[in-house]
Design a protein around this motif. Sequence first.
Motif, PDB file in Angstrom:
ATOM      1  N   ARG A  14       9.217  16.111  -0.394  1.00 17.28           N
ATOM      2  CA  ARG A  14       9.567  15.028   0.526  1.00 17.28           C
ATOM      3  C   ARG A  14       8.375  14.104   0.758  1.00 17.28           C
ATOM      4  N   LEU A  15       7.184  14.672   0.744  1.00 18.45           N
ATOM      5  CA  LEU A  15       5.975  13.855   0.854  1.00 18.45           C
ATOM      6  C   LEU A  15       5.827  12.951  -0.359  1.00 18.45           C
ATOM      7  N   THR A  16       6.112  13.488  -1.542  1.00 13.27           N
ATOM      8  CA  THR A  16       6.062  12.674  -2.765  1.00 13.27           C
ATOM      9  C   THR A  16       7.045  11.512  -2.680  1.00 13.27           C
ATOM     10  N   ALA A  17       8.257  11.800  -2.232  1.00 14.40           N
ATOM     11  CA  ALA A  17       9.265  10.742  -2.094  1.00 14.40           C
ATOM     12  C   ALA A  17       8.787   9.664  -1.132  1.00 14.40           C
ATOM     13  N   ALA A  18       8.202  10.073  -0.006  1.00 15.93           N
ATOM     14  CA  ALA A  18       7.724   9.113   0.982  1.00 15.93           C
ATOM     15  C   ALA A  18       6.596   8.258   0.417  1.00 15.93           C
ATOM     16  N   LEU A  19       5.696   8.868  -0.342  1.00 13.80           N
ATOM     17  CA  LEU A  19       4.580   8.125  -0.932  1.00 13.80           C
ATOM     18  C   LEU A  19       5.072   7.110  -1.959  1.00 13.80           C
ATOM     19  N   ILE A  20       6.020   7.517  -2.802  1.00 12.30           N
ATOM     20  CA  ILE A  20       6.568   6.582  -3.794  1.00 12.30           C
ATOM     21  C   ILE A  20       7.283   5.434  -3.100  1.00 12.30           C
ATOM     22  N   ALA A  21       8.089   5.773  -2.102  1.00 18.26           N
ATOM     23  CA  ALA A  21       8.845   4.734  -1.387  1.00 18.26           C
ATOM     24  C   ALA A  21       7.905   3.774  -0.666  1.00 18.26           C
TER      25      ALA A  21
ATOM     26  N   GLN B 282       7.599  -0.513  -1.621  1.00 17.01           N
ATOM     27  CA  GLN B 282       8.385  -1.344  -0.715  1.00 17.01           C
ATOM     28  C   GLN B 282       9.887  -1.018  -0.722  1.00 17.01           C
ATOM     29  N   VAL B 283      10.210   0.263  -0.833  1.00 16.08           N
ATOM     30  CA  VAL B 283      11.624   0.645  -0.780  1.00 16.08           C
ATOM     31  C   VAL B 283      11.880   1.623   0.368  1.00 16.08           C
ATOM     32  N   PHE B 284      10.952   1.665   1.325  1.00 18.22           N
ATOM     33  CA  PHE B 284      11.117   2.594   2.441  1.00 18.22           C
ATOM     34  C   PHE B 284      12.315   2.213   3.316  1.00 18.22           C
ATOM     35  N   HIS B 285      12.692   0.922   3.287  1.00 19.04           N
ATOM     36  CA  HIS B 285      13.851   0.499   4.074  1.00 19.04           C
ATOM     37  C   HIS B 285      15.143   1.167   3.581  1.00 19.04           C
ATOM     38  N   GLY B 286      15.125   1.643   2.337  1.00 21.91           N
ATOM     39  CA  GLY B 286      16.300   2.325   1.802  1.00 21.91           C
ATOM     40  C   GLY B 286      16.243   3.831   1.975  1.00 21.91           C
ATOM     41  N   TRP B 287      15.403   4.328   2.885  1.00 19.98           N
ATOM     42  CA  TRP B 287      15.222   5.767   3.064  1.00 19.98           C
ATOM     43  C   TRP B 287      16.531   6.519   3.323  1.00 19.98           C
ATOM     44  N   PRO B 288      17.434   6.038   4.182  1.00 19.93           N
ATOM     45  CA  PRO B 288      18.699   6.765   4.397  1.00 19.93           C
ATOM     46  C   PRO B 288      19.498   6.968   3.112  1.00 19.93           C
ATOM     47  N   LEU B 289      19.536   5.952   2.250  1.00 18.63           N
ATOM     48  CA  LEU B 289      20.245   6.088   0.979  1.00 18.63           C
ATOM     49  C   LEU B 289      19.493   7.026   0.041  1.00 18.63           C
ATOM     50  N   LEU B 290      18.177   6.978   0.101  1.00 20.55           N
ATOM     51  CA  LEU B 290      17.358   7.887  -0.701  1.00 20.55           C
ATOM     52  C   LEU B 290      17.647   9.333  -0.297  1.00 20.55           C
ATOM     53  N   VAL B 291      17.718   9.583   0.996  1.00 20.18           N
ATOM     54  CA  VAL B 291      18.009  10.925   1.492  1.00 20.18           C
ATOM     55  C   VAL B 291      19.389  11.374   1.031  1.00 20.18           C
ATOM     56  N   ARG B 292      20.348  10.449   1.086  1.00 24.86           N
ATOM     57  CA  ARG B 292      21.705  10.780   0.634  1.00 24.86           C
ATOM     58  C   ARG B 292      21.705  11.210  -0.824  1.00 24.86           C
TER      59      ARG B 292
ATOM     60  N   THR C 219       2.985   3.756 -14.222  1.00 27.03           N
ATOM     61  CA  THR C 219       2.184   2.914 -13.324  1.00 27.03           C
ATOM     62  C   THR C 219       2.391   3.339 -11.880  1.00 27.03           C
ATOM     63  N   ALA C 220       3.635   3.696 -11.539  1.00 28.97           N
ATOM     64  CA  ALA C 220       3.931   4.158 -10.181  1.00 28.97           C
ATOM     65  C   ALA C 220       3.167   5.434  -9.853  1.00 28.97           C
ATOM     66  N   LEU C 221       3.079   6.338 -10.817  1.00 31.06           N
ATOM     67  CA  LEU C 221       2.342   7.580 -10.585  1.00 31.06           C
ATOM     68  C   LEU C 221       0.871   7.309 -10.309  1.00 31.06           C
ATOM     69  N   TRP C 222       0.291   6.380 -11.061  1.00 28.02           N
ATOM     70  CA  TRP C 222      -1.119   6.059 -10.828  1.00 28.02           C
ATOM     71  C   TRP C 222      -1.304   5.357  -9.481  1.00 28.02           C
ATOM     72  N   ARG C 223      -0.342   4.537  -9.091  1.00 29.52           N
ATOM     73  CA  ARG C 223      -0.453   3.849  -7.799  1.00 29.52           C
ATOM     74  C   ARG C 223      -0.469   4.856  -6.655  1.00 29.52           C
ATOM     75  N   VAL C 224       0.467   5.804  -6.697  1.00 28.20           N
ATOM     76  CA  VAL C 224       0.509   6.820  -5.647  1.00 28.20           C
ATOM     77  C   VAL C 224      -0.738   7.690  -5.701  1.00 28.20           C
ATOM     78  N   TRP C 225      -1.168   8.047  -6.915  1.00 31.20           N
ATOM     79  CA  TRP C 225      -2.403   8.831  -7.075  1.00 31.20           C
ATOM     80  C   TRP C 225      -3.569   8.111  -6.415  1.00 31.20           C
ATOM     81  N   GLY C 226      -3.669   6.807  -6.609  1.00 27.08           N
ATOM     82  CA  GLY C 226      -4.749   6.029  -6.012  1.00 27.08           C
ATOM     83  C   GLY C 226      -4.691   6.041  -4.491  1.00 27.08           C
ATOM     84  N   VAL C 227      -3.496   5.978  -3.942  1.00 28.51           N
ATOM     85  CA  VAL C 227      -3.337   6.033  -2.483  1.00 28.51           C
ATOM     86  C   VAL C 227      -3.775   7.394  -1.958  1.00 28.51           C
ATOM     87  N   VAL C 228      -3.373   8.463  -2.642  1.00 37.67           N
ATOM     88  CA  VAL C 228      -3.770   9.811  -2.224  1.00 37.67           C
ATOM     89  C   VAL C 228      -5.289   9.966  -2.293  1.00 37.67           C
TER      90      VAL C 228
END
Length: 302
Positions: free
Chosen positions: A203-210, A214-224, A283-292
Amino acid sequence: MTLILAMLLDAAVGEPKAIYSRVPHPAVLMGRLIGWADNRFNQGEDPKSDRRRNGILTMLALAIGALILGKLLTAFGPLVEILVLAALLAQRSLVDHVRDVANALRLSEGDGRMMVARIVGRDTSAMDGPAISRAAIESAAENFSDGVIAPIFWFALLGLPGLLLYKITNTADSMIGYRTERHRDYGWAAARFDDLLNLIPARLTAALIAATHQVFHGWPLLVRDARQHRSPNAGWPEAAMARALNVALSGPRSYDGEMRDFPYVNVDGSHNANPDHIDAACTALWRVWGVVLGLALLLTLF
């Protein structure tokens, strides 16, 4: 600082062939131990009760052994911690393997099928280009959680004992956690314990990617979507990656010659995933890696 240096070392060298062609990778050693236990203890007069009991005891012994080994290794100081953590992180190797699928698929679907078969467990012989691309992206998302975020999480929480506990459990799940005739009972404990240890990291990975796409606004649909997935944890990073790239993932696929009608994740996304989407996932994986890495640096400084 140990975590930061280990992340940088893994990102720089990955799994160097010059080393692992001469000595076994730690995960290989774990696999050999689990394979030995499987051959030795996956048996009994009453197949169901005896094998489940043996599987529970095996997982308990592996967990205790990992905690003890982690404690012993910690006594050797930070250099050993850095080397062990770097060896058990999979950022560089994961991205390289996933990107290899994109490069192969650009040559031909046959090359793409051959390369994706190295990183997924499903049938690949009848895959077309979009199916190959989806499989690679799903593997990227799920293994980023299992191979990068979860090891970092458990190391940050419990040090080397936590890291080794997680890795032996995850390796056991990948080897004996399948619901086959042989492993349905013996691998039950490994599968359930792996589910537990991945509960927060997935769930932490999902939150970091979102959050980084800029897709955190779609979190309810992501959870679904995540809750519709056959796995209690893998659906979370997959659902986040699907929305980050605006592609549909999961869906029908074949295992052992049997077609299974799994639901799509982000069904409204593009169903024509291609090598460019695979590159975007890397590229997304490296972006999240950089944030971590940045968060680890801030925690170290403050």
